[in-house]
Write a protein that holds these residues in place. Structure first.
Motif, PDB file in Angstrom:
ATOM      1  N   GLY A   1      55.611  47.960  40.730  1.00  0.00           N
ATOM      2  CA  GLY A   1      54.315  48.477  40.326  1.00  0.00           C
ATOM      3  C   GLY A   1      53.370  47.390  39.843  1.00  0.00           C
ATOM      4  N   ILE A   2      53.889  46.432  39.089  1.00  0.00           N
ATOM      5  CA  ILE A   2      53.056  45.334  38.592  1.00  0.00           C
ATOM      6  C   ILE A   2      52.614  44.449  39.748  1.00  0.00           C
ATOM      7  N   ASP A   3      53.517  44.181  40.687  1.00  0.00           N
ATOM      8  CA  ASP A   3      53.154  43.372  41.856  1.00  0.00           C
ATOM      9  C   ASP A   3      52.051  44.051  42.663  1.00  0.00           C
ATOM     10  N   ALA A   4      52.161  45.370  42.828  1.00  0.00           N
ATOM     11  CA  ALA A   4      51.145  46.117  43.571  1.00  0.00           C
ATOM     12  C   ALA A   4      49.807  46.103  42.836  1.00  0.00           C
ATOM     13  N   LYS A   5      49.859  46.210  41.516  1.00  0.00           N
ATOM     14  CA  LYS A   5      48.641  46.162  40.708  1.00  0.00           C
ATOM     15  C   LYS A   5      47.947  44.818  40.844  1.00  0.00           C
ATOM     16  N   ARG A   6      48.712  43.747  40.784  1.00  0.00           N
ATOM     17  CA  ARG A   6      48.118  42.413  40.919  1.00  0.00           C
ATOM     18  C   ARG A   6      47.433  42.255  42.274  1.00  0.00           C
ATOM     19  N   GLN A   7      48.078  42.728  43.328  1.00  0.00           N
ATOM     20  CA  GLN A   7      47.476  42.611  44.651  1.00  0.00           C
ATOM     21  C   GLN A   7      46.206  43.445  44.745  1.00  0.00           C
ATOM     22  N   TRP A   8      46.248  44.661  44.182  1.00  0.00           N
ATOM     23  CA  TRP A   8      45.063  45.522  44.195  1.00  0.00           C
ATOM     24  C   TRP A   8      43.911  44.843  43.457  1.00  0.00           C
ATOM     25  N   LEU A   9      44.205  44.258  42.304  1.00  0.00           N
ATOM     26  CA  LEU A   9      43.175  43.560  41.543  1.00  0.00           C
ATOM     27  C   LEU A   9      42.636  42.347  42.289  1.00  0.00           C
ATOM     28  N   LEU A  10      43.524  41.598  42.907  1.00  0.00           N
ATOM     29  CA  LEU A  10      43.104  40.412  43.653  1.00  0.00           C
ATOM     30  C   LEU A  10      42.058  40.770  44.702  1.00  0.00           C
ATOM     31  N   ASP A  11      42.254  41.901  45.339  1.00  0.00           N
ATOM     32  CA  ASP A  11      41.324  42.343  46.374  1.00  0.00           C
ATOM     33  C   ASP A  11      40.022  42.897  45.795  1.00  0.00           C
ATOM     34  N   ARG A  12      39.988  43.190  44.509  1.00  0.00           N
ATOM     35  CA  ARG A  12      38.799  43.794  43.884  1.00  0.00           C
ATOM     36  C   ARG A  12      37.915  42.782  43.139  1.00  0.00           C
ATOM     37  N   LEU A  13      38.450  41.665  42.732  1.00  0.00           N
ATOM     38  CA  LEU A  13      37.716  40.769  41.836  1.00  0.00           C
ATOM     39  C   LEU A  13      36.408  40.271  42.445  1.00  0.00           C
ATOM     40  N   ASP A  14      36.394  40.034  43.745  1.00  0.00           N
ATOM     41  CA  ASP A  14      35.157  39.579  44.387  1.00  0.00           C
ATOM     42  C   ASP A  14      34.097  40.670  44.436  1.00  0.00           C
ATOM     43  N   GLU A  15      34.492  41.913  44.162  1.00  0.00           N
ATOM     44  CA  GLU A  15      33.552  43.034  44.170  1.00  0.00           C
ATOM     45  C   GLU A  15      32.903  43.250  42.798  1.00  0.00           C
ATOM     46  N   GLY A  16      33.226  42.387  41.837  1.00  0.00           N
ATOM     47  CA  GLY A  16      32.664  42.531  40.497  1.00  0.00           C
ATOM     48  C   GLY A  16      33.546  43.306  39.550  1.00  0.00           C
ATOM     49  N   HIS A  17      34.782  43.603  39.959  1.00  0.00           N
ATOM     50  CA  HIS A  17      35.730  44.317  39.103  1.00  0.00           C
ATOM     51  C   HIS A  17      36.076  43.450  37.886  1.00  0.00           C
ATOM     52  N   VAL A  18      36.111  44.075  36.704  1.00  0.00           N
ATOM     53  CA  VAL A  18      36.387  43.358  35.458  1.00  0.00           C
ATOM     54  C   VAL A  18      37.625  43.939  34.789  1.00  0.00           C
ATOM     55  N   PHE A  19      38.549  43.064  34.453  1.00  0.00           N
ATOM     56  CA  PHE A  19      39.716  43.429  33.639  1.00  0.00           C
ATOM     57  C   PHE A  19      39.719  42.471  32.458  1.00  0.00           C
TER      58      PHE A  19
END
Length: 249
Positions: free
Chosen positions: A30-48
């Motif tokens: 689950g953590i690995d999947a979350k990291r990949q999902w975030l990686l694909d979102r960061l260029d879209e302006g996603h903030v964590f």
């Protein structure tokens, strides 16, 4: 109190704790999947943004146009999660994170901020009484009690997509829509799959893997949505007890 916060970036994403309750030094699907999902979102302006330690203290938000939720609006931020748990509660961290999001929105000229809520507080949704102290108000609602909360800076408001207002699907069997944003999703899906196999329960597990699919969903969604007998049931992740309650309906 002199605590520092950090934002996840492509450079630090694989080194930082993701701030959910999961504590594991071993590889975790689950953590690995979350990291990949975030990686694909960061260029879209996603903030964590998180407290700079291993703690459940974070906020996660994105431009509404690229947020994986069936909500329509222009120039808004959408808050997926704002969590402060355990010994860190009561220290003002939630206020600091919300104020950071508000300041970021104003600095970038956003029209406002929105988030999913409900007339009656539900698990796995941020505390809406907390958000309302900052001026968030219900600006839209579904027939089953979910609300869209918004803090508008310019008088405009977002809205649920039309397909959300009366949530229903044609299929009568247990149906779960999910994406990989939450680290708990993988284990919840496996739990449901196993239970349904062992008890001969027909089930459809539908991964939402594109922005378009998320915007066209037939229900409110924050990374999870469950239907049974054609009717929407919950945005809550399910344990065995919760699954059994739904199947008895």
């Amino acid at each position: 109190m002199n605590k520092e916060f950090i934002n996840l970036t492509k450079e630090n994403l694989y080194d930082e704790h993701l701030c959910c309750i999961i504590r594991s030094r071993k590889p975790h699907k689950g953590i690995d999947a979350k990291r990949q999902w975030l990686l694909d979102r960061l260029d879209e302006g996603h903030v964590f943004r998180k407290l700079d330690e291993k703690a459940t203290v974070f906020i996660e938000y994105a431009p509404l146009e690229t947020a994986w939720v069936p909500i329509i609006g222009d120039n808004y931020y959408y808050v997926y999660c704002l969590w402060v748990t355990g010994p860190h509660k009561g220290k003002g961290y939630g206020k600091m994170l919300m104020e950071y999001c508000m300041a970021d929105a104003r600095e970038k000229g956003k029209s406002g901020i929105c988030m999913l809520g409900a007339k009656k507080q539900k698990a796995w949704l941020s505390d809406q009484s907390f958000s309302k102290r900052f001026g968030f108000e219900a600006v839209d609602a579904t027939e089953d009690g979910y609300e869209l909360l918004a803090l508008s800076f310019d008088g405009t408001v977002p809205e649920f997509a039309r397909n959300v207002k009366k949530p229903a699907i044609e299929s009568e069997e247990l149906t779960v829509y999910y994406d990989m944003q939450c680290p708990y999703v993988c284990q919840s899906i496996e739990r449901i799959r196993q239970y349904c196999e062992e008890n001969d329960v027909p089930v459809s597990l539908i991964q939402v893997d594109t922005l378009q699919k998320a915007k066209e969903l037939p229900c409110v969604f924050n990374n999870w949505g469950v239907f049974y007998k054609g009717r929407f049931q919950t945005v809550n992740l399910l344990d065995a007890a919760g699954l059994k309650r739904i199947l008895k309906k």
